[in-house]
Design a protein around this motif. Structure first.
Motif, PDB file in Angstrom:
ATOM      1  N   ARG A  34      -0.276  12.939  -9.101  1.00 32.76           N
ATOM      2  CA  ARG A  34      -0.076  14.239  -8.446  1.00 32.76           C
ATOM      3  C   ARG A  34       0.979  15.060  -9.197  1.00 32.76           C
ATOM      4  O   ARG A  34       0.824  16.270  -9.366  1.00 32.76           O
ATOM      5  N   ASP A  86       0.494   4.382  -2.752  1.00 24.19           N
ATOM      6  CA  ASP A  86       0.482   5.817  -2.488  1.00 24.19           C
ATOM      7  C   ASP A  86       1.601   6.520  -3.249  1.00 24.19           C
ATOM      8  O   ASP A  86       1.404   7.600  -3.826  1.00 24.19           O
ATOM      9  N   ARG A  87       2.785   5.913  -3.256  1.00 22.54           N
ATOM     10  CA  ARG A  87       3.928   6.514  -3.961  1.00 22.54           C
ATOM     11  C   ARG A  87       3.664   6.579  -5.462  1.00 22.54           C
ATOM     12  O   ARG A  87       3.978   7.584  -6.119  1.00 22.54           O
ATOM     13  N   LEU A 125       0.812  -1.218   0.000  1.00 18.93           N
ATOM     14  CA  LEU A 125       0.000   0.000   0.000  1.00 18.93           C
ATOM     15  C   LEU A 125       0.843   1.264   0.000  1.00 18.93           C
ATOM     16  O   LEU A 125       0.415   2.301  -0.539  1.00 18.93           O
ATOM     17  N   GLU A 126       2.025   1.200   0.583  1.00 15.46           N
ATOM     18  CA  GLU A 126       2.918   2.362   0.507  1.00 15.46           C
ATOM     19  C   GLU A 126       3.350   2.597  -0.939  1.00 15.46           C
ATOM     20  O   GLU A 126       3.486   3.748  -1.381  1.00 15.46           O
ATOM     21  N   MET A 131       0.743   6.751  -6.998  1.00 10.61           N
ATOM     22  CA  MET A 131      -0.237   7.795  -7.283  1.00 10.61           C
ATOM     23  C   MET A 131       0.414   9.174  -7.241  1.00 10.61           C
ATOM     24  O   MET A 131       0.114  10.044  -8.066  1.00 10.61           O
ATOM     25  N   GLN A 132       1.307   9.376  -6.301  1.00  9.48           N
ATOM     26  CA  GLN A 132       1.987  10.661  -6.199  1.00  9.48           C
ATOM     27  C   GLN A 132       2.911  10.879  -7.394  1.00  9.48           C
ATOM     28  O   GLN A 132       2.955  11.974  -7.971  1.00  9.48           O
TER      29      GLN A 132
END
Length: 264
Positions: free
Chosen positions: A119, A111-112, A107-108, A114-115
């Protein structure tokens, strides 16, 4: 020659692979190019190669996951060239050893990813838009992937991120078309980049090739040519679109390869 004459462009991830091929094509067509990369030396070396070929380029270090770093990139480029006409948000990817199926996905890493992919592209659009509007319009090109168009057995984070990039591209196109800012995405299939060759075996690459409609895997220049088209005025009436450049990988049903009729 001259399809981008008088224009200035930023390409993140421009020091190698597809990004470098795009930077060289843009410069050959008259653009001043800011090559942005996490590694300053690689960015500078890439810019030097363009300068040696007679083009205009600078290399700038950037961390696309850091808003201040991206802002510094855009400001330095505009200061150097006096304008900004093309923004290529090309950096992306995920760690295939952690980006697995839903049950095993780190899951980390999600998130990375997606960033890194979503982002960063959003920030690139956001920071470039005022400058594109100032010059009377311009082109934003976001790098998506065929991974954002259909499901796969692995890399759920990457595919989800690229799907988000495709949809975000449409939002930017819708919201800023009135200011003559175009925003499109390029969705590459398999491309013979160092990343592909380092992460996949020769057998796996051959398997991908077998599912293309064309009998080969593309080179970085094939994707760069699509980016050049979207950067130029030749695509002045195209916005909010995703240009799929995949050798026909997504042109057919999944079962098509099993039904292929071999030539006599």
């Amino acid at each position: 020659m001259g399809r981008l004459q008088g224009k200035a462009a930023i390409i993140t991830g421009g020091a190698s692979g597809i990004g470098m091929a795009a930077a060289q094509m843009f410069a050959a067509e008259g653009a001043a190019v800011a090559i942005a990369d996490l590694d300053q030396q690689q960015a500078s070396d890439a810019a030097a190669r363009i300068q040696e070929a007679g083009g205009r380029a600078i290399g700038i270090a950037v961390d696309v996951m850091d808003e201040e770093s991206l802002a510094d990139l855009v400001n330095a480029s505009v200061q150097e060239f006096g304008r900004l006409d093309v923004m290529c948000n090309h950096v992306g990817g995920s760690n295939p050893r952690k980006d697995l199926d839903v049950l095993r996905l780190d899951l980390e890493e999600f998130d990375r990813t997606m960033q890194l992919n979503v982002r960063s592209a959003l920030l690139g659009c956001r920071l470039a838009l005022p400058h594109l509007i100032d010059v009377g319009g311009g082109s934003i090109i976001n790098t998506a992937s065929v991974g954002g168009l259909a499901g796969d057995y692995m890399q759920v984070a990457y595919g989800t991120a690229k799907a988000a990039v495709i949809r975000m591209t449409q939002y930017v196109a819708t919201q800023y078309g009135a200011q003559k800012v175009r925003c499109n995405a390029v969705a590459p299939g398999a491309v013979m980049t160092p990343a592909l060759q380092n992460n996949l075996s020769a057998e796996a690459i051959d398997k991908i090739r077998s599912h293309n409609a064309l009998p080969f895997i593309g080179e970085p220049e094939d994707i760069a040519a699509a980016m050049l088209f979207l950067a130029s005025d030749e695509s002045r009436y195209i916005t909010g679109q995703t240009l799929v450049v995949d050798g026909g990988m997504t042109s057919h049903h999944a079962i098509a390869e099993d039904r292929r009729i071999q030539p006599d």
